[in-house]
Write a protein that holds these residues in place. Structure first.
Motif, PDB file in Angstrom:
ATOM      1  N   ASP A 111      -4.993   5.507   4.351  1.00 49.49           N
ATOM      2  CA  ASP A 111      -6.338   5.763   3.827  1.00 49.49           C
ATOM      3  C   ASP A 111      -6.952   4.483   3.253  1.00 49.49           C
ATOM      4  N   ILE A 112      -6.911   3.428   4.068  1.00 49.32           N
ATOM      5  CA  ILE A 112      -7.498   2.143   3.700  1.00 49.32           C
ATOM      6  C   ILE A 112      -8.355   1.664   4.861  1.00 49.32           C
ATOM      7  N   SER A 113      -9.182   0.665   4.604  1.00 51.28           N
ATOM      8  CA  SER A 113      -9.985   0.094   5.678  1.00 51.28           C
ATOM      9  C   SER A 113      -9.206  -1.021   6.369  1.00 51.28           C
ATOM     10  N   VAL A 114      -9.649  -1.377   7.547  1.00 52.16           N
ATOM     11  CA  VAL A 114      -9.062  -2.498   8.267  1.00 52.16           C
ATOM     12  C   VAL A 114      -9.198  -3.766   7.420  1.00 52.16           C
ATOM     13  N   TYR A 115     -10.303  -3.877   6.709  1.00 53.79           N
ATOM     14  CA  TYR A 115     -10.560  -5.050   5.874  1.00 53.79           C
ATOM     15  C   TYR A 115      -9.569  -5.136   4.724  1.00 53.79           C
ATOM     16  N   PHE A 172       0.832  -1.208   0.000  1.00 55.58           N
ATOM     17  CA  PHE A 172       0.000   0.000   0.000  1.00 55.58           C
ATOM     18  C   PHE A 172       0.865   1.256   0.000  1.00 55.58           C
ATOM     19  N   MET A 173       1.949   1.240   0.751  1.00 58.60           N
ATOM     20  CA  MET A 173       2.850   2.388   0.767  1.00 58.60           C
ATOM     21  C   MET A 173       3.405   2.645  -0.630  1.00 58.60           C
ATOM     22  N   SER A 174       3.806   1.588  -1.300  1.00 57.02           N
ATOM     23  CA  SER A 174       4.343   1.715  -2.648  1.00 57.02           C
ATOM     24  C   SER A 174       3.276   2.232  -3.614  1.00 57.02           C
ATOM     25  N   GLU A 175       2.104   1.655  -3.522  1.00 54.72           N
ATOM     26  CA  GLU A 175       0.990   2.045  -4.392  1.00 54.72           C
ATOM     27  C   GLU A 175       0.641   3.520  -4.228  1.00 54.72           C
ATOM     28  N   LYS A 176       0.771   4.025  -3.009  1.00 59.50           N
ATOM     29  CA  LYS A 176       0.410   5.408  -2.707  1.00 59.50           C
ATOM     30  C   LYS A 176       1.614   6.344  -2.671  1.00 59.50           C
ATOM     31  N   ASN A 177       2.784   5.806  -3.061  1.00 58.10           N
ATOM     32  CA  ASN A 177       4.029   6.596  -3.085  1.00 58.10           C
ATOM     33  C   ASN A 177       4.329   7.252  -1.737  1.00 58.10           C
ATOM     34  N   PHE A 191       5.569   7.672   6.238  1.00 54.81           N
ATOM     35  CA  PHE A 191       4.681   6.754   6.947  1.00 54.81           C
ATOM     36  C   PHE A 191       4.918   6.835   8.450  1.00 54.81           C
ATOM     37  N   ALA A 192       6.183   6.906   8.855  1.00 49.01           N
ATOM     38  CA  ALA A 192       6.524   7.034  10.269  1.00 49.01           C
ATOM     39  C   ALA A 192       5.952   8.330  10.848  1.00 49.01           C
ATOM     40  N   GLU A 193       6.037   9.411  10.083  1.00 48.88           N
ATOM     41  CA  GLU A 193       5.502  10.697  10.546  1.00 48.88           C
ATOM     42  C   GLU A 193       3.981  10.641  10.677  1.00 48.88           C
ATOM     43  N   ARG A 194       3.325  10.002   9.721  1.00 48.54           N
ATOM     44  CA  ARG A 194       1.857   9.913   9.741  1.00 48.54           C
ATOM     45  C   ARG A 194       1.352   9.041  10.888  1.00 48.54           C
TER      46      ARG A 194
END
Length: 112
Positions: free
Chosen positions: A55-59, A10-15, A21-24
């Motif tokens: 910005d994804i769901s738990v699912y 997901f990180m890669s997909e969302k650049n 990611f650590a900051e967020r």
């Protein structure tokens, strides 16, 4: 696929970089690196913050191979600061009569 592998996908997909990611999330970069290097998964108490950051769901994160079928659930997870949560809390505190009146009002609004 492990949860950590999905996170990196997901990180890669969302650049999103590991630093961003650590900051967020407030999760240290070293912990995030450990997930990748050691193949470990995040602690359960971090799942919601990870999903918010991506910005994804738990699912989306926890379920594999469920596709769209899994998105058609009869329950939801909502953030405690959302309008929906506030409305639900108010609804819970209403009398039975008030709840029935509100249901009637909602039906009328939806029929327009």
């Amino acid at each position: 696929m492990t949860i950590s592998e999905k996170i990196f996908d997901f990180m890669s997909e969302k650049n999103i970089s590991q630093k961003e990611f650590a900051e967020r999330t407030g999760i240290s970069q070293s912990t995030i690196s450990d997930w990748k290097r050691k193949g470990t998964n995040p602690a359960a108490d971090k799942i919601m913050v990870i999903c918010d950051a991506l910005d994804i769901s738990v699912y989306d994160l926890l379920n594999e191979g469920q596709g769209e079928r899994f998105r058609q659930l009869d329950y939801m997870i909502i953030h405690k600061d959302s309008e929906e949560y506030i409305l639900l809390k108010k609804f819970q505190n209403m009398s039975r009569n008030s709840k029935e009146r509100l249901h009637g009002y909602l039906e009328a609004l939806n029929s327009k």
